[in-house]
Design a protein around this motif. Structure first.
Motif, mmCIF file in Angstrom:
data_model
loop_
_atom_site.group_PDB
_atom_site.id
_atom_site.type_symbol
_atom_site.label_atom_id
_atom_site.label_comp_id
_atom_site.label_asym_id
_atom_site.label_seq_id
_atom_site.Cartn_x
_atom_site.Cartn_y
_atom_site.Cartn_z
ATOM 1 N N ALA A 189 0.863 -1.257 -0.007
ATOM 2 C CA ALA A 189 -0.108 -0.163 -0.109
ATOM 3 C C ALA A 189 0.969 1.261 -0.006
ATOM 4 C CB ALA A 189 -0.851 0.047 1.061
ATOM 5 N N TYR A 190 2.100 1.424 0.632
ATOM 6 C CA TYR A 190 2.649 2.670 1.139
ATOM 7 C C TYR A 190 4.274 2.585 0.364
ATOM 8 C CZ TYR A 190 -1.073 3.039 4.120
ATOM 9 O OH TYR A 190 -2.444 2.911 4.588
ATOM 10 N N GLY A 191 4.704 1.032 -0.260
ATOM 11 C CA GLY A 191 6.062 1.024 -0.311
ATOM 12 C C GLY A 191 6.443 1.767 -1.673
ATOM 13 N N PHE A 192 5.482 1.947 -2.757
ATOM 14 C CA PHE A 192 5.789 2.751 -3.857
ATOM 15 C C PHE A 192 5.520 3.930 -4.215
ATOM 16 C CE2 PHE A 192 5.070 -1.891 -3.900
ATOM 17 C CZ PHE A 192 6.335 -2.331 -4.417
ATOM 18 N N SER B 245 -2.855 -3.738 -4.472
ATOM 19 C CA SER B 245 -3.263 -5.011 -4.134
ATOM 20 C C SER B 245 -2.592 -6.201 -4.577
ATOM 21 C CB SER B 245 -4.877 -5.183 -4.580
ATOM 22 O OG SER B 245 -5.080 -5.413 -6.060
ATOM 23 N N ARG B 246 -1.866 -5.987 -5.630
ATOM 24 C CA ARG B 246 -1.144 -7.365 -6.324
ATOM 25 C C ARG B 246 -0.326 -7.993 -4.949
ATOM 26 N NH1 ARG B 246 1.044 -6.745 -12.182
ATOM 27 N NH2 ARG B 246 1.153 -8.915 -11.848
ATOM 28 N N MET B 247 0.479 -7.397 -4.431
ATOM 29 C CA MET B 247 1.472 -7.888 -3.320
ATOM 30 C C MET B 247 0.603 -8.751 -2.500
ATOM 31 S SD MET B 247 4.673 -5.540 -2.904
ATOM 32 C CE MET B 247 5.394 -6.742 -1.878
ATOM 33 N N ALA B 248 -0.443 -7.853 -1.822
ATOM 34 C CA ALA B 248 -1.155 -8.617 -0.905
ATOM 35 C C ALA B 248 -2.102 -9.644 -1.524
ATOM 36 C CB ALA B 248 -2.103 -7.420 -0.330
ATOM 37 N N GLU C 99 6.672 6.805 -4.125
ATOM 38 C CA GLU C 99 7.547 7.828 -4.671
ATOM 39 C C GLU C 99 7.500 7.483 -6.251
ATOM 40 O OE1 GLU C 99 11.901 6.870 -3.452
ATOM 41 O OE2 GLU C 99 11.426 7.253 -1.335
ATOM 42 N N VAL C 100 7.116 6.280 -6.895
ATOM 43 C CA VAL C 100 6.911 6.340 -8.136
ATOM 44 C C VAL C 100 5.468 6.378 -8.797
ATOM 45 C CG1 VAL C 100 9.074 5.033 -8.365
ATOM 46 C CG2 VAL C 100 6.898 3.744 -8.033
ATOM 47 N N VAL C 101 4.490 6.324 -7.698
ATOM 48 C CA VAL C 101 3.291 6.536 -8.283
ATOM 49 C C VAL C 101 2.919 7.832 -8.843
ATOM 50 C CG1 VAL C 101 0.825 6.345 -7.273
ATOM 51 C CG2 VAL C 101 2.567 4.842 -6.476
ATOM 52 N N GLY C 102 2.290 7.938 -9.840
ATOM 53 C CA GLY C 102 1.759 9.148 -10.570
ATOM 54 C C GLY C 102 2.854 9.422 -11.718
ATOM 55 N N LYS C 103 4.094 8.805 -11.564
ATOM 56 C CA LYS C 103 5.035 9.203 -12.637
ATOM 57 C C LYS C 103 4.434 8.633 -14.063
ATOM 58 C CE LYS C 103 9.050 9.726 -9.773
ATOM 59 N NZ LYS C 103 10.465 9.038 -9.456
ATOM 60 N N PRO C 104 4.899 9.325 -15.254
ATOM 61 C CA PRO C 104 4.475 8.936 -16.370
ATOM 62 C C PRO C 104 4.939 7.547 -16.689
ATOM 63 C CG PRO C 104 5.352 11.129 -16.584
ATOM 64 C CD PRO C 104 5.794 10.595 -15.143
ATOM 65 N N ALA D 202 2.039 2.278 -13.777
ATOM 66 C CA ALA D 202 0.760 2.064 -13.359
ATOM 67 C C ALA D 202 1.049 1.030 -12.373
ATOM 68 C CB ALA D 202 -0.079 1.668 -14.519
ATOM 69 N N LEU D 203 0.697 1.215 -11.008
ATOM 70 C CA LEU D 203 0.633 0.112 -9.866
ATOM 71 C C LEU D 203 -0.745 -0.296 -9.427
ATOM 72 C CD1 LEU D 203 3.704 1.662 -8.079
ATOM 73 C CD2 LEU D 203 3.720 -0.296 -9.712
#
Length: 226
Positions: A51-54, A68-71, A56-61, A64-65
């Protein structure tokens, strides 16, 4: 999420996992206190990272993340650990409840990692009631009525676990215990005690008949349960 909140979630996961693990440890199962705590804490950490580990890269061009996939991998991945707690007992199928508790504890850890404290605590309480509270009722009304014990006096080496299993029809009775003891007065005689689960009275009578027909079986007697 700040660092303090992260640590709190991991500690809560460890505490809730220990509640379920204590019940399994009390019954001396392989997956006990530490195993359940590790599963719960690990699941919580995976949920936090997911939920919170990415951030820094969320929203960059071009990125797309799906958080829920890791969970989601925990739900399927914990099956390997659960299967190990079952297969560890070899030919006797046991440990299904412990495998289910591991899977449930993983779900509790995911809930804690996601900040759903009330749901996690409620689930822990319900799981504990199922494991500890319902077991006496299950033994009294279900298992006890389908459990039979038989004692054999046989020639040494004439009755093994595999040989006894061949007397049972697949899908009916299951061997819970198989104990072989040497006779105190005769080294060539063994006393075998077998406990069977999920056996109907008619099926048990057939098993007794088969045992009495074996040439190396000197004595067959049913052990009356209280």
């Amino acid at each position: 999420m700040d660092q303090v909140e992260m640590i709190i979630r991991l500690l809560i996961a460890a505490a809730l996992g220990s509640v379920i693990g204590f019940d399994r440890e009390r019954l001396s199962w392989a997956a006990g206190l530490r195993t359940h705590m590790l599963v719960c804490v690990g699941s919580a950490l995976v949920m936090i990272v997911s939920a919170y580990g990415f951030q820094e890269v969320v929203g960059k061009p071009g990125i797309a993340l799906d958080p829920s996939r890791m969970a989601a991998q925990v739900v399927s991945g914990i099956g390997f650990l659960g299967a190990g707690s079952i297969l560890l007992r070899g030919e006797v199928i046991r440990g299904l409840t412990t495998a289910a508790s591991l899977w449930s504890v993983a779900a509790v850890g995911l809930a804690v990692g996601g900040g759903l404290y009330i749901a996690a605590a409620a689930a822990t309480l319900i799981i504990l009631i199922i494991l500890a509270g319902l077991k006496p009722l299950e033994k009294r009304f279900f298992v006890a009525r389908q459990r039979r014990e038989v004692r054999l006096v046989v020639r040494r080496g004439a009755m093994t676990f595999q040989m006894f299993g061949q007397l049972l029809d697949k899908g009916t009775a299951q061997i819970e215990q198989f104990i072989v003891e040497q006779n105190a007065n005769d080294a060539d005689i063994e006393e075998v005690t077998v406990a069977l689960l999920r056996v109907l009275p008619s099926e048990f009578d057939v098993i007794l008949v088969k045992l009495k027909a074996l040439p190396d079986v000197h004595e067959v007697s049913e052990i009356r349960l209280p």
